[in-house]
Design an enzyme around this catalytic site. Structure first.
Site, short mmCIF file in Angstrom:
data_model
loop_
_atom_site.label_atom_id
_atom_site.label_comp_id
_atom_site.label_asym_id
_atom_site.label_seq_id
_atom_site.Cartn_x
_atom_site.Cartn_y
_atom_site.Cartn_z
N ASP A 60 0.84 -1.20 0.00
CA ASP A 60 0.00 0.00 0.00
C ASP A 60 0.88 1.26 0.00
OD1 ASP A 60 0.88 -0.10 2.60
OD2 ASP A 60 -1.10 0.08 3.52
N SER A 61 2.20 1.07 0.03
CA SER A 61 3.12 2.18 -0.21
C SER A 61 2.86 2.77 -1.60
CB SER A 61 4.58 1.72 -0.09
OG SER A 61 4.79 0.55 -0.86
N ASP A 99 -1.30 -6.19 -0.46
CA ASP A 99 -1.42 -5.51 0.85
C ASP A 99 -2.87 -5.08 1.06
OD1 ASP A 99 0.03 -4.79 3.05
OD2 ASP A 99 1.07 -3.11 2.09
N LYS A 129 -1.28 -9.43 2.78
CA LYS A 129 -0.55 -8.96 3.96
C LYS A 129 -1.43 -8.00 4.72
CE LYS A 129 3.01 -5.81 3.82
NZ LYS A 129 2.48 -4.78 4.73
N GLU A 131 -1.44 -5.42 8.52
CA GLU A 131 -0.53 -4.78 9.48
C GLU A 131 -0.99 -4.94 10.93
OE1 GLU A 131 0.38 -0.68 8.58
OE2 GLU A 131 1.12 -1.18 6.58
N GLU A 198 9.35 -4.22 10.37
CA GLU A 198 9.74 -2.92 9.82
C GLU A 198 10.27 -1.99 10.90
OE1 GLU A 198 6.98 -1.02 7.11
OE2 GLU A 198 8.10 0.87 7.16
O1 KIV Z 1 3.49 -1.14 1.65
C1 KIV Z 1 4.65 -1.55 1.62
O2 KIV Z 1 5.43 -1.29 0.70
C2 KIV Z 1 5.10 -2.38 2.73
C3 KIV Z 1 6.54 -2.76 2.77
C4 KIV Z 1 7.36 -1.62 3.25
C5 KIV Z 1 6.77 -3.97 3.59
O3 KIV Z 1 4.33 -2.72 3.58
#
Ligand code: KIV
Length: 297
Positions: A60-61, A99, A129, A131, A198
C-alpha cells in the site's frame, strides 16, 4: 507492442520455478536469503520478474509512490486491486502478495475474509498482507482459515503510524520490543506463513528471530532476518518523497527520466524530432494521385 502479457507467456521447461510457501520455508531452513520487492504496475512487475526476486508485494506504499497520496491511509481496496491486477499480468514466478489497505479488514473477520478473497479472485494474488498485532491477529487467523495465505507486519506499521507516534523506529525500549515480539509470535500462532519486521533495532530482530519459525522479511530491521524487502521506487530512486535511512538506493531513475523527457521536449521545440527515420513513407505515384484528388476537391 513487444511486451508479452502474463496470460500468454509460455512455460518452458527451463523457465524459473514459481515460488511457493514450502519453497519459502525451505529457504529459511537452508539459510538462503529471501528477496522481496514491491511493485505497483505491469512494468515494475516485469522488472521484478526479470531480476529474479522471490516475492513481490503490491504494497500500500503504492498509495504514495504511484498514486500521490500523502500517506498509505487513503488508498481504497479498488485502487489496490487495480495495481495488483496489473502486477499479476507482469509477474509469473515470484509469490505475489497483496497488501490489504487501511479500513478494509479491521472491522470484522467477515470483512477481512471478503477483502482478502477479492485480492485472490479479482487480482490473482497468491497471498495477502495485513498490518499490526492486537485485533489483527484474529483477522489473520480468519483469512488463513478461509484458505488464503497471510503475511503479517509488525514494528512500524504505516497504516497506524499516528498511534505509534509517527514514522519512527519501534521497539527501542525493552517493553516496546517485547510488545513487537508478542505481536510476531501471535501472528505466527495465527497461521501466518511469513512476517515483515519494519524499522526495529537490529539487535531486537536478532533476539526475536530466535523464537520465530516462519520466514521473517525485514525492512530497516537489520541483517538477521530471513530476507529483505525494499520499496521499488526507493530502491531505484524514482520517488523523491522522504526516504527512511534503511532505503538504500541502487539507482537514480527519476533523474534519468526527467533528463529523457527534457531532451524530448527540447528536440520537439527545436524541430529536431521527429527525424526522417521516425516517419512513414508513401509511394510517389500514390502521393501524386492524392495531391490531384485533393486539388479536385
Ligand atoms: O506497503 C509496503 O510497501 C510495505 C513494505 C514496506 C513492507 O508494507
Amino acid at each position: 507492442m513487444s511486451a508479452t502479457p502474463y496470460v500468454s507467456v509460455p512455460h518452458s521447461l527451463d523457465a524459473p520455478v514459481p515460488m511457493t510457501l514450502p519453497r519459502l520455508a525451505e529457504k529459511k531452513r537452508l539459510g538462503e536469503p529471501i528477496v522481496m520487492v514491491t511493485a505497483y504496475d505491469y512494468p515494475s512487475a516485469q522488472v521484478a520478474q526479470e531480476a529474479g526476486v522471490d516475492v513481490v508485494l503490491v504494497g500500500d506504499s503504492g498509495a504514495m509512490t504511484v498514486l500521490g497520496y500523502p500517506t498509505t491511509v487513503p488508498v481504497s481496496t479498488d485502487e489496490m486491486l487495480m495495481l495488483a491486477s496489473a502486477v499479476r499480468r507482469g509477474c509469473r514466478t515470484p509469490l505475489l502478495v497483496g497488501d490489504l489497505p487501511f479500513g478494509s479488514y479491521e472491522a470484522s473477520d467477515e470483512q477481512a475474509v471478503a477483502t482478502a478473497q477479492r485480492f485472490v479472485k479479482e487480482a490473482g494474488c497468491d497471498a495477502v498482507k495485513l498490518e499490526r498485532g492486537g485485533s489483527t491477529v484474529q483477522r489473520a487467523k480468519a483469512i488463513v482459515e478461509a484458505g488464503i495465505p497471510v503475511m503479517g507486519h509488525v514494528g512500524l506499521t504505516p497504516q497506524t503510524a499516528t498511534a505509534l507516534g509517527g514514522y519512527r523506529a519501534q521497539g527501542r525500549t525493552a517493553d516496546r520490543a517485547l510488545s513487537v515480539a508478542r505481536d510476531a509470535l501471535a501472528l505466527q500462532e495465527a497461521g501466518c506463513f511469513s512476517i515483515v519486521f519494519e524499522a526495529i533495532p537490529a539487535a531486537v530482530s536478532e533476539l526475536v528471530m530466535e523464537q520465530i519459525e516462519i520466514p521473517v522479511i525485514g525492512i530497516g530491521a537489520g541483517a538477521a532476518t530471513d530476507g529483505q524487502v525494499l520499496v521499488f521506487h526507493d530502491l531505484l530512486g524514482i520517488y523523491d518523497g522522504h526516504a527512511p535511512r534503511f532505503a538504500k538506493r541502487y539507482g537514480e531513475l527519476k533523474a534519468l527520466m526527467v533528463a529523457g523527457v527534457a531532451e524530448y521536449a527540447a528536440e520537439v521545440r527545436g524541430r529536431a524530432f521527429p527525424g526522417p527515420e521516425h516517419c512513414y513513407s508513401i509511394d510517389e505515384d500514390e502521393l501524386t494521385e492524392l495531391r490531384e484528388a485533393l486539388a479536385a476537391g
